[in-house]
Design a protein around this motif. Structure first.
Motif, PDB file in Angstrom:
ATOM      1  N   GLN A 134      32.761  47.099  32.637  1.00 15.81           N
ATOM      2  CA  GLN A 134      33.209  47.581  31.333  1.00 15.81           C
ATOM      3  C   GLN A 134      32.389  48.786  30.898  1.00 15.81           C
ATOM      4  N   PHE A 135      31.108  48.743  31.133  1.00 15.29           N
ATOM      5  CA  PHE A 135      30.232  49.905  30.958  1.00 15.29           C
ATOM      6  C   PHE A 135      28.992  49.670  31.788  1.00 15.29           C
ATOM      7  N   SER A 136      28.302  50.753  32.111  1.00 14.40           N
ATOM      8  CA  SER A 136      27.137  50.686  32.989  1.00 14.40           C
ATOM      9  C   SER A 136      25.961  51.391  32.338  1.00 14.40           C
ATOM     10  N   VAL A 137      24.791  51.214  32.929  1.00 21.22           N
ATOM     11  CA  VAL A 137      23.593  51.896  32.442  1.00 21.22           C
ATOM     12  C   VAL A 137      23.810  53.407  32.551  1.00 21.22           C
ATOM     13  N   GLY A 138      23.523  54.114  31.465  1.00 19.90           N
ATOM     14  CA  GLY A 138      23.726  55.555  31.438  1.00 19.90           C
ATOM     15  C   GLY A 138      25.021  55.988  30.782  1.00 19.90           C
ATOM     16  N   ASP A 139      25.960  55.059  30.555  1.00 19.67           N
ATOM     17  CA  ASP A 139      27.214  55.402  29.889  1.00 19.67           C
ATOM     18  C   ASP A 139      26.972  55.626  28.402  1.00 19.67           C
ATOM     19  N   TYR A 140      27.783  56.510  27.821  1.00 19.85           N
ATOM     20  CA  TYR A 140      27.730  56.746  26.377  1.00 19.85           C
ATOM     21  C   TYR A 140      28.840  55.914  25.738  1.00 19.85           C
ATOM     22  N   VAL A 141      28.459  54.969  24.869  1.00 21.19           N
ATOM     23  CA  VAL A 141      29.416  54.006  24.333  1.00 21.19           C
ATOM     24  C   VAL A 141      29.261  53.902  22.827  1.00 21.19           C
ATOM     25  N   ARG A 142      30.288  53.303  22.217  1.00 19.60           N
ATOM     26  CA  ARG A 142      30.217  52.903  20.810  1.00 19.60           C
ATOM     27  C   ARG A 142      30.553  51.429  20.742  1.00 19.60           C
ATOM     28  N   ILE A 143      29.590  50.632  20.247  1.00 22.10           N
ATOM     29  CA  ILE A 143      29.760  49.192  20.089  1.00 22.10           C
ATOM     30  C   ILE A 143      29.559  48.882  18.613  1.00 22.10           C
ATOM     31  N   GLY A 144      30.658  48.528  17.953  1.00 20.86           N
ATOM     32  CA  GLY A 144      30.559  48.296  16.517  1.00 20.86           C
ATOM     33  C   GLY A 144      30.168  49.582  15.799  1.00 20.86           C
ATOM     34  N   ALA A 146      27.201  51.002  16.274  1.00 18.26           N
ATOM     35  CA  ALA A 146      26.185  51.679  17.088  1.00 18.26           C
ATOM     36  C   ALA A 146      26.853  52.601  18.096  1.00 18.26           C
ATOM     37  N   GLU A 147      26.264  53.757  18.291  1.00 17.40           N
ATOM     38  CA  GLU A 147      26.772  54.717  19.266  1.00 17.40           C
ATOM     39  C   GLU A 147      25.592  55.350  19.981  1.00 17.40           C
ATOM     40  N   GLY A 148      25.647  55.366  21.300  1.00  9.70           N
ATOM     41  CA  GLY A 148      24.551  55.945  22.057  1.00  9.70           C
ATOM     42  C   GLY A 148      24.691  55.658  23.546  1.00  9.70           C
ATOM     43  N   VAL A 160      21.360  49.674  23.540  1.00 13.85           N
ATOM     44  CA  VAL A 160      21.993  50.983  23.389  1.00 13.85           C
ATOM     45  C   VAL A 160      21.024  51.894  22.647  1.00 13.85           C
ATOM     46  N   LEU A 161      20.729  53.055  23.247  1.00 12.78           N
ATOM     47  CA  LEU A 161      19.792  54.020  22.667  1.00 12.78           C
ATOM     48  C   LEU A 161      20.575  55.129  21.984  1.00 12.78           C
ATOM     49  N   ALA A 162      20.415  55.240  20.652  1.00 13.19           N
ATOM     50  CA  ALA A 162      21.083  56.298  19.898  1.00 13.19           C
ATOM     51  C   ALA A 162      20.374  57.629  20.132  1.00 13.19           C
ATOM     52  N   TRP A 163      21.089  58.724  19.905  1.00 17.07           N
ATOM     53  CA  TRP A 163      20.499  60.040  20.177  1.00 17.07           C
ATOM     54  C   TRP A 163      19.368  60.373  19.208  1.00 17.07           C
ATOM     55  N   THR A 164      19.317  59.652  18.071  1.00 17.15           N
ATOM     56  CA  THR A 164      18.217  59.850  17.129  1.00 17.15           C
ATOM     57  C   THR A 164      17.017  58.954  17.427  1.00 17.15           C
ATOM     58  N   GLY A 165      17.100  58.128  18.458  1.00 14.00           N
ATOM     59  CA  GLY A 165      15.945  57.350  18.890  1.00 14.00           C
ATOM     60  C   GLY A 165      16.008  55.863  18.614  1.00 14.00           C
ATOM     61  N   GLU A 166      16.956  55.420  17.782  1.00 16.39           N
ATOM     62  CA  GLU A 166      17.047  53.984  17.503  1.00 16.39           C
ATOM     63  C   GLU A 166      17.593  53.246  18.723  1.00 16.39           C
ATOM     64  N   VAL A 167      17.083  52.032  18.928  1.00 20.30           N
ATOM     65  CA  VAL A 167      17.560  51.168  20.009  1.00 20.30           C
ATOM     66  C   VAL A 167      18.287  49.984  19.379  1.00 20.30           C
ATOM     67  N   THR A 176      32.417  42.597  21.352  1.00 22.48           N
ATOM     68  CA  THR A 176      33.854  42.305  21.402  1.00 22.48           C
ATOM     69  C   THR A 176      34.701  43.563  21.569  1.00 22.48           C
ATOM     70  N   GLU A 177      34.255  44.686  20.999  1.00 21.17           N
ATOM     71  CA  GLU A 177      34.999  45.938  21.108  1.00 21.17           C
ATOM     72  C   GLU A 177      34.041  47.036  21.556  1.00 21.17           C
ATOM     73  N   VAL A 178      34.398  47.701  22.649  1.00 23.04           N
ATOM     74  CA  VAL A 178      33.557  48.758  23.218  1.00 23.04           C
ATOM     75  C   VAL A 178      34.404  50.004  23.442  1.00 23.04           C
ATOM     76  N   VAL A 179      33.893  51.149  23.003  1.00 25.37           N
ATOM     77  CA  VAL A 179      34.503  52.440  23.323  1.00 25.37           C
ATOM     78  C   VAL A 179      33.569  53.132  24.310  1.00 25.37           C
ATOM     79  N   ASN A 180      34.055  53.352  25.529  1.00 27.08           N
ATOM     80  CA  ASN A 180      33.249  53.980  26.575  1.00 27.08           C
ATOM     81  C   ASN A 180      33.701  55.429  26.725  1.00 27.08           C
ATOM     82  N   PHE A 181      32.791  56.359  26.423  1.00 21.52           N
ATOM     83  CA  PHE A 181      33.118  57.781  26.490  1.00 21.52           C
ATOM     84  C   PHE A 181      32.844  58.386  27.867  1.00 21.52           C
ATOM     85  N   SER A 182      32.309  57.609  28.783  1.00 20.32           N
ATOM     86  CA  SER A 182      31.853  58.156  30.063  1.00 20.32           C
ATOM     87  C   SER A 182      32.772  57.853  31.233  1.00 20.32           C
TER      88      SER A 182
END
Length: 296
Positions: A134-144, A146-148, A160-167, A176-182
């Motif tokens: 469904q997604f792998s390490v290094g993929d850019y995803v949005r879960i709920g 959170a996006e990163g 999931v690591l956000a681009w601003t540094g939050e984990v 339950t719902e994942v958007v995978n951009f990669s």
């Protein structure tokens, strides 16, 4: 006073050939079980690694980190199952009634399962996330909310690591719902603002000339960029839209570079970018009406 009967019994037990033969048989059986279990685990792990290496080299390109995670998971499961069977077999070799142990383990496992339903759900969901890719390490995803970038996928949690540094750390059962951009290619969208005084046909021709040079300049662009035409009309400008298909998650960098290069390209050819203007009107003493002082 030394008990002669006890000494004699101990001596006879030590010198009992049948007893030592029986002990030797049991020890030999234990060693054989341990050796066979070790061989089975090694062979099974080698087969699992071989299977995943063949898939990686096949026509379908799978994520290497996903294969490594799934391969390690299956190796551990095989090792646990084989060693559990080996321990039960060894206990049976010592004439220990294993039926009671198995029954007790079953009851204990059932109790733990009822008491840790969320944990079991997280583990099962984590296994299917890895297995179904469904997604792998290094993929850019949005879960709920959170996006990163996916930093780690475990059997129980996902990070999931956000681009601003939050984990963000999610129990897998809550994913339950994942958007995978990669997974698929991305689209870079660039809007170009020109003034109403510009010749639209000339500007379109210049932009087409500029777009013809992009694929040689940016290797991230998959297909030739397209000028869609006039996207919007406002009171101060005409908005023209450009799109370019890029590698996954490369559209941000490509769009920034395209804006910079296009600005320089149009400046060199005299195409004016709209900006606010102010017109000053001087009023003469004989004017009866108050003219507009400033106009943007």
């Amino acid at each position: 006073m030394v008990n002669l009967d006890a000494v004699e019994d101990t001596k006879n037990a030590i010198l009992d050939e049948a007893m030592w033969i029986e002990i030797g048989k049991v020890l030999l059986e234990v060693v054989l079980i341990a050796v066979i279990a070790g061989i089975v685990v090694r062979v099974a792990k080698a087969l699992i690694r071989r299977t995943f290496s063949v898939q990686i080299k096949g026509p379908l390109k799978y994520n290497g980190r996903r294969h490594q995670t799934l391969s390690k998971l299956l190796e551990n499961v095989v090792a646990y199952v084989v060693y559990f069977i080996a321990i039960i077999t060894i206990l049976a070799a010592f004439d220990i009634d294993i039926r009671g142990l198995i029954a007790g383990a079953g009851v204990l496992g059932l109790a733990v399962g009822f008491g840790a339903q969320n944990l079991v759900r997280d583990v099962i969901t984590g296994f299917f996330i890895i297995f179904e890719d469904q997604f792998s390490v290094g993929d850019y995803v949005r879960i709920g909310q959170a996006e990163g970038t996916v930093e780690e996928i475990g059997l129980r949690t996902t990070k999931v690591l956000a681009w601003t540094g939050e984990v963000f750390i999610f129990p897998n059962g809550n994913v339950t719902e994942v958007v995978n951009f990669s997974i698929h290619n991305s689209i870079a969208v660039v809007d170009v603002n020109i003034s109403h005084d510009s010749d639209i046909a000339k500007v379109e021709s210049l932009i087409q000339e500029f777009l013809g040079t992009l694929q040689d300049k940016y290797e991230q662009i998959i297909k030739p960029a397209e000028l869609l035409g006039v996207q919007n009309l406002t009171t101060t400008e005409v908005v023209m839209r450009i799109t370019a298909e890029t590698l996954p998650m490369q559209h941000f960098a490509v769009a920034r570079a395209m804006r910079r290069d296009l600005k320089e390209f149009l400046d060199q050819r005299g195409v004016e970018i709209p900006y606010p203007r102010m017109v000053m009107v001087q009023r003469s003493p004989g004017d009866s009406e108050s003219p507009a002082i400033a106009k943007k």
